[in-house]
Design an enzyme around this catalytic site. Structure first.
Site, PDB file in Angstrom:
ATOM      1  N   SER A 142       0.864  -1.193   0.000  1.00  0.00           N
ATOM      2  CA  SER A 142       0.000   0.000   0.000  1.00  0.00           C
ATOM      3  C   SER A 142       0.894   1.235   0.000  1.00  0.00           C
ATOM      4  CB  SER A 142      -0.847  -0.007   1.279  1.00  0.00           C
ATOM      5  OG  SER A 142      -1.529   1.219   1.447  1.00  0.00           O
ATOM      6  N   TYR A 155      -2.430  -1.288  10.371  1.00  0.00           N
ATOM      7  CA  TYR A 155      -2.355  -1.374   8.907  1.00  0.00           C
ATOM      8  C   TYR A 155      -1.023  -0.813   8.406  1.00  0.00           C
ATOM      9  CZ  TYR A 155      -4.087  -1.066   4.070  1.00  0.00           C
ATOM     10  OH  TYR A 155      -4.269  -1.209   2.708  1.00  0.00           O
TER      11      TYR A 155
HETATM   12  P1  NAD Z   1     -11.568  -5.888  -0.362  1.00  0.00           P
HETATM   13  O1  NAD Z   1     -12.136  -5.804   1.009  1.00  0.00           O
HETATM   14  O2  NAD Z   1     -12.383  -5.457  -1.532  1.00  0.00           O
HETATM   15  O3  NAD Z   1     -11.104  -7.390  -0.658  1.00  0.00           O
HETATM   16  C1  NAD Z   1     -10.363  -8.099   0.292  1.00  0.00           C
HETATM   17  C2  NAD Z   1     -10.391  -9.559  -0.048  1.00  0.00           C
HETATM   18  O4  NAD Z   1      -9.698 -10.260   0.990  1.00  0.00           O
HETATM   19  C3  NAD Z   1     -11.806 -10.145  -0.089  1.00  0.00           C
HETATM   20  O5  NAD Z   1     -11.852 -11.141  -1.086  1.00  0.00           O
HETATM   21  C4  NAD Z   1     -11.954 -10.747   1.289  1.00  0.00           C
HETATM   22  O6  NAD Z   1     -12.889 -11.795   1.306  1.00  0.00           O
HETATM   23  C5  NAD Z   1     -10.550 -11.250   1.520  1.00  0.00           C
HETATM   24  N1  NAD Z   1     -10.261 -11.440   2.915  1.00  0.00           N
HETATM   25  C6  NAD Z   1     -10.446 -10.568   3.940  1.00  0.00           C
HETATM   26  N2  NAD Z   1     -10.138 -11.154   5.100  1.00  0.00           N
HETATM   27  C7  NAD Z   1      -9.733 -12.415   4.795  1.00  0.00           C
HETATM   28  C8  NAD Z   1      -9.314 -13.508   5.577  1.00  0.00           C
HETATM   29  N3  NAD Z   1      -9.260 -13.446   6.905  1.00  0.00           N
HETATM   30  N4  NAD Z   1      -8.981 -14.657   4.941  1.00  0.00           N
HETATM   31  C9  NAD Z   1      -9.083 -14.755   3.595  1.00  0.00           C
HETATM   32  N5  NAD Z   1      -9.482 -13.740   2.807  1.00  0.00           N
HETATM   33  C10 NAD Z   1      -9.807 -12.596   3.407  1.00  0.00           C
HETATM   34  O7  NAD Z   1     -10.185  -5.126  -0.282  1.00  0.00           O
HETATM   35  P2  NAD Z   1      -9.251  -4.440  -1.407  1.00  0.00           P
HETATM   36  O8  NAD Z   1      -9.407  -2.975  -1.280  1.00  0.00           O
HETATM   37  O9  NAD Z   1      -9.408  -5.089  -2.722  1.00  0.00           O
HETATM   38  O10 NAD Z   1      -7.826  -4.773  -0.790  1.00  0.00           O
HETATM   39  C11 NAD Z   1      -6.988  -5.796  -1.293  1.00  0.00           C
HETATM   40  C12 NAD Z   1      -5.572  -5.532  -0.843  1.00  0.00           C
HETATM   41  O11 NAD Z   1      -5.148  -4.277  -1.357  1.00  0.00           O
HETATM   42  C13 NAD Z   1      -5.419  -5.448   0.675  1.00  0.00           C
HETATM   43  O12 NAD Z   1      -4.208  -6.046   1.069  1.00  0.00           O
HETATM   44  C14 NAD Z   1      -5.382  -3.964   0.926  1.00  0.00           C
HETATM   45  O13 NAD Z   1      -4.690  -3.652   2.104  1.00  0.00           O
HETATM   46  C15 NAD Z   1      -4.637  -3.495  -0.302  1.00  0.00           C
HETATM   47  N6  NAD Z   1      -4.817  -2.081  -0.602  1.00  0.00           N
HETATM   48  C16 NAD Z   1      -6.065  -1.588  -0.858  1.00  0.00           C
HETATM   49  C17 NAD Z   1      -6.191  -0.237  -1.128  1.00  0.00           C
HETATM   50  C18 NAD Z   1      -7.525   0.381  -1.425  1.00  0.00           C
HETATM   51  O14 NAD Z   1      -7.599   1.616  -1.445  1.00  0.00           O
HETATM   52  N7  NAD Z   1      -8.574  -0.392  -1.653  1.00  0.00           N
HETATM   53  C19 NAD Z   1      -5.073   0.583  -1.155  1.00  0.00           C
HETATM   54  C20 NAD Z   1      -3.824   0.041  -0.899  1.00  0.00           C
HETATM   55  C21 NAD Z   1      -3.715  -1.302  -0.624  1.00  0.00           C
END
Ligand code: NAD
Length: 260
Positions: A142, A155
């Site tokens: 991130s 986080y």
């Molecule tokens: P999201 O909530 O849309 O998706 C997260 C996914 O992880 C889902 O499929 C969920 O079911 C799964 N998940 C959550 N807890 C879990 C667990 N205990 N075991 C197995 N699966 C689990 O989130 P996103 O925004 O797509 O984020 C994905 C990654 O990207 C994360 O690591 C997040 O930190 C990172 N990220 C997101 C952003 C953003 O702005 N959305 C920015 C930077 C980094």
């Protein structure tokens, strides 16, 4: 049919992980999808992804907050497909709260889902990749792996640690045909971000609209959300042979956030 490349994308039923799985399926990879949700709740999604290419898309239910399930996931995927070529550690969760109100359970869940699970999966996947002389490990870190924001102690700490893990494994694997990189997105409009709008509104004392404008998009100079597909295209590029010299890198896709 098992295609030429096999990929595991953790946390791939939503958001960024789903976009990456979608892209890999289009590229005819066989893809292991993962989440904690029961298999029947994602059956439609699995069928949809299977229709995209010639690889086999299979769902592996594993709650990565659970150490035993987290350790077992990569072994199960390798057991099914016979190998693993591309590992994307994407699963992640968020909690927004001041440190003095941060609960033990939230801290441990965030560390377990993003950091511990990456450790378990990399440790299991690496030997086979090394034997075959080719592998790609992509950790979805991130902008918070490079910069801090208040009220996100677990986080930010976890994502910085994921960046450290990425660099270390990149050095260990450098002569084995394996690249290890971290993609560092800024704000991407996914359910994870949508869910934190209410939390942020509470801790900052703002309305949800003000949170989006004044808090969420404030550090992102483009003032636009990144789209999940932008991350998926980068993941696909990192898996190409043209990216064989990119390793140990943090690749920012953050609308200029970390330029400041
Ligand atoms: P999201 O909530 O849309 O998706 C997260 C996914 O992880 C889902 O499929 C969920 O079911 C799964 N998940 C959550 N807890 C879990 C667990 N205990 N075991 C197995 N699966 C689990 O989130 P996103 O925004 O797509 O984020 C994905 C990654 O990207 C994360 O690591 C997040 O930190 C990172 N990220 C997101 C952003 C953003 O702005 N959305 C920015 C930077 C980094």
């Amino acid at each position: 049919m098992v295609s030429e490349r096999v990929a595991l994308v953790t946390g791939s039923t939503s958001g960024i992980g789903l976009a990456i799985a979608h892209k890999f399926a289009q590229l005819n990879y066989s893809v292991a999808l993962n989440s904690f949700e029961p298999a029947d709740s994602v059956a439609g999604l699995v069928a949809e992804l299977n229709a995209l290419g010639s690889g086999e898309v299979i769902y592996f239910q594993a709650d990565l907050a659970d150490a035993a399930a987290s350790r077992a996931l990569t072994e199960e995927v390798i057991g099914h497909f016979g190998r693993l070529d591309v590992l994307v550690n994407n699963a992640g969760v968020q909690k927004v709260a001041p440190i003095e109100k941060f609960e033990d359970g939230d801290w441990h869940r965030i560390v377990a889902v993003s950091l511990d699970s990456a450790f378990h999966s990399i440790r299991t996947a690496l030997p086979g990749m090394a034997d075959r002389g080719w592998g790609r490990i992509i950790n979805i870190a991130s902008a918070h792996g490079l910069r801090a924001s208040p009220f996100k102690s677990a986080y930010v700490a976890t994502k910085h640690a994921v960046v450290g893990l990425t660099k270390t494994v990149a050095l260990e694997a450098a002569e084995k045909g394996i690249t290890v990189n971290a993609i560092c997105p800024g704000y991407v409009w996914t359910p994870l971000v949508a869910r934190q709008v209410a939390d942020q509104a509470r801790v900052h004392g703002l309305s949800e609209e003000e949170v989006i404008r004044q808090v969420i998009l404030a550090p992102q100079p483009t003032k636009q959300f990144v789209q999940p597909e932008e991350i998926a295209e980068m993941a696909a590029y990192l898996c190409s042979d043209w990216a064989r010299s990119i390793t140990g890198s943090t690749i920012s896709i953050d609308g200029g956030w970390t330029a400041k």
